[in-house]
Design a protein around this motif. Structure first.
Motif, PDB file in Angstrom:
ATOM      1  N   PRO A  33     -16.531 -34.714 -11.460  1.00  0.00           N
ATOM      2  CA  PRO A  33     -16.363 -35.186 -10.211  1.00  0.00           C
ATOM      3  C   PRO A  33     -17.345 -36.452 -10.068  1.00  0.00           C
ATOM      4  O   PRO A  33     -16.706 -37.398  -9.566  1.00  0.00           O
ATOM      5  N   GLU A  34     -18.446 -36.531 -10.765  1.00  0.00           N
ATOM      6  CA  GLU A  34     -19.174 -37.780 -10.580  1.00  0.00           C
ATOM      7  C   GLU A  34     -18.415 -38.955 -11.219  1.00  0.00           C
ATOM      8  O   GLU A  34     -18.414 -40.328 -10.644  1.00  0.00           O
ATOM      9  N   ARG A  67     -15.525 -32.743   5.335  1.00  0.00           N
ATOM     10  CA  ARG A  67     -16.549 -31.804   4.948  1.00  0.00           C
ATOM     11  C   ARG A  67     -16.450 -30.749   4.158  1.00  0.00           C
ATOM     12  O   ARG A  67     -17.164 -30.449   3.461  1.00  0.00           O
ATOM     13  N   TRP A 110     -14.168 -30.390   1.452  1.00  0.00           N
ATOM     14  CA  TRP A 110     -13.476 -30.515   0.363  1.00  0.00           C
ATOM     15  C   TRP A 110     -14.151 -31.889  -0.447  1.00  0.00           C
ATOM     16  O   TRP A 110     -15.041 -32.510   0.266  1.00  0.00           O
ATOM     17  N   ARG A 111     -14.037 -31.736  -1.792  1.00  0.00           N
ATOM     18  CA  ARG A 111     -15.133 -32.360  -2.602  1.00  0.00           C
ATOM     19  C   ARG A 111     -14.097 -33.235  -3.669  1.00  0.00           C
ATOM     20  O   ARG A 111     -13.062 -32.574  -3.990  1.00  0.00           O
ATOM     21  N   ASP A 163     -11.652 -31.463  -6.581  1.00  0.00           N
ATOM     22  CA  ASP A 163     -11.083 -30.116  -6.400  1.00  0.00           C
ATOM     23  C   ASP A 163      -9.730 -30.129  -6.877  1.00  0.00           C
ATOM     24  O   ASP A 163      -8.904 -31.228  -6.327  1.00  0.00           O
TER      25      ASP A 163
END
Length: 450
Positions: free
Chosen positions: A14-15, A130, A132-133, A136
């Motif tokens: 993700p980063e 808020r 979810w990232r 995903d």
């Protein structure tokens, strides 16, 4: 492997995804406002002429939205309506939406990116998101609701400002990227490929609400359910929900090939339209619909010993009068559409004197979508994908649906470079079985349709 698309496809951390720049434009399937008069008096309205694939500008992200790298999508009939500019050009919906002002104004463009299904990877989240990232894996509900509208808190589908994403909004799913509200997001079933997962949300969620939800027909164990178009996108999920819920599905199809598709789903009773004399739209005439209904009713009673508790309707004008006649006293006709025409005629005596009910149903709220998705995750309900097209051939995919020469769902690969990607729980997939997950494998029709 440094672009945002490459990183999303590869399943990068993700980063790394969050650090990659968002492109200024992306590849999408769209229709153009300048083409609204394209077909003139042409009755065919071949959607291959009006669907375009090319670069469009990347929209700005609102605080409650996410940007998804779309791996796969699918063709629904609302995309066909959009591309035919019927019953009204969908640019009218975009104009109406834009009048709300603020972020809604982005949607009023001289083009519309279409598509109401998607499976993909979140690559950006708005400042107000808020739960979810980035990174995903998600599928998308097509219900685009206004959470500041009071009615939405009783049922997301009751809000006056509820819209069908990719049909009544812009930035739909038949594209490399899509913008959706966080309130549309659902976890992707971990054992499904991108293209399998992209086929389910709109049609399966709609069928779930129609049959299972307390806002639909409230199907119970033992119910006999008549399903029109049972081998199509909606109907094949309806068959599964009836079977899974302990009911008896009776599937209506138009050919032996589609009857074979239903056998693979374990449909209890399969009836071809020719068996009861429905060859065209003569069922739209109330005088004929009663007689056709009598013939169909005899077939059903001979097969299961009783009349249907529920009729699953989405065909509309050509079948609605038959449905109203054939459902049992006190039974329900539940409808979510009218692909053969919106103006229905039927003999009203059979409605009021036999205490029958008509239930209108539209898509599904988020809770219903999550409940439907849970059944996929458990392997109780499976995708009905029969065809997969690359996005470059989306016109052919939509033409297949337009001419009703498809079985089940027609998937479209967007960013996914090939089939079979996206599975994150191979052990679960193996336990369920690849054959079980692809009951319509090998039933594909010709990609070149007239």
């Amino acid at each position: 492997m440094n672009t945002l698309s490459d990183l999303a496809i590869a399943g990068a951390e993700p980063e790394r995804i969050a650090q990659a720049p968002v492109p200024g434009e992306y590849l999408a399937t769209y229709i153009r406002a300048e083409d609204v008069g394209l077909f003139g008096a042409d009755a065919d309205r071949d959607v291959r002429r009006s669907l375009h694939v090319g670069p469009v500008a990347m929209p700005e992200l609102a605080p409650d939205e996410v940007l998804i790298a779309v791996m796969a999508s699918s063709v629904n009939y609302n995309t066909v309506w959009s591309a035919m500019f019927e019953p009204v050009p969908t640019f009218r919906f975009l104009e109406q939406f834009a009048r709300e002002g603020g972020w809604a104004a982005r949607h009023d463009l001289p083009y519309q990116v279409v598509g109401s299904d998607a499976a993909g990877v979140i690559v950006r989240v708005g400042s107000g998101v808020r739960r979810w990232r980035v990174g995903d894996h998600v599928v998308v509900s097509p219900a685009y609701v206004d959470d500041q509208e009071a009615a939405s808190h009783a049922d997301g589908m009751l809000g006056a400002e509820q819209r069908a994403w990719g049909f009544e909004t812009n930035f739909g799913g038949l594209a490399h990227y899509s913008v959706v509200r966080a309130s549309q997001l659902i976890p992707k079933p971990s054992h499904l490929t991108w293209e399998e997962a992209a086929c389910n949300t709109l049609c399966a969620g709609t069928a779930y609400r129609m049959l299972v939800s307390d806002r639909g027909a409230r199907m119970k164990q033992g119910d006999v359910v008549l399903i029109w178009g049972a081998a199509g996108g909606l109907g094949a999920y309806a068959v599964q929900f009836v079977k899974n819920g302990g009911g008896t599905p009776i599937g209506i199809v138009g050919s032996e090939a589609k009857a074979e598709a239903l056998r693979r789903l374990g449909c209890d009773v399969i009836v071809q339209r020719s068996e009861f004399g429905l060859a065209g739209d003569e069922g739209a005439d109330p005088r004929h619909s009663v007689e056709i209904g009598r013939r169909l009713g005899k077939i059903i009673r001979r097969a299961v010993g009783e009349d249907p508790h529920i009729v699953f309707e989405h065909v509309g004008r050509a079948t609605f009068g038959i449905s109203m006649f054939v459902v049992r006293r006190g039974g329900a006709v539940v409808t979510c559409g009218s692909s053969t025409g919106y103006h229905h005629e039927f003999d009203n005596r059979y409605l009021w004197m036999k205490l029958k009910r008509v239930i209108g149903s539209h898509v599904a709220n988020l809770q219903e979508q999550w409940e439907s998705n849970r059944l996929f995750q458990q392997g109780r309900i499976v995708p009905t994908m029969a065809e997969v097209f690359p996005m470059a051939e989306v016109g052919e995919a939509a033409r297949l649906v337009q001419t009703n020469r498809h079985t089940g769902k027609v998937a479209v690969l967007c960013l996914a470079p090939e089939r079979g990607l996206g599975v994150t729980d191979p052990a679960l997939r193996e336990r369920i079985g690849a054959d079980r997950l692809n009951p319509f494998a090998g039933l594909a029709t010709s990609a070149l349709v007239g």
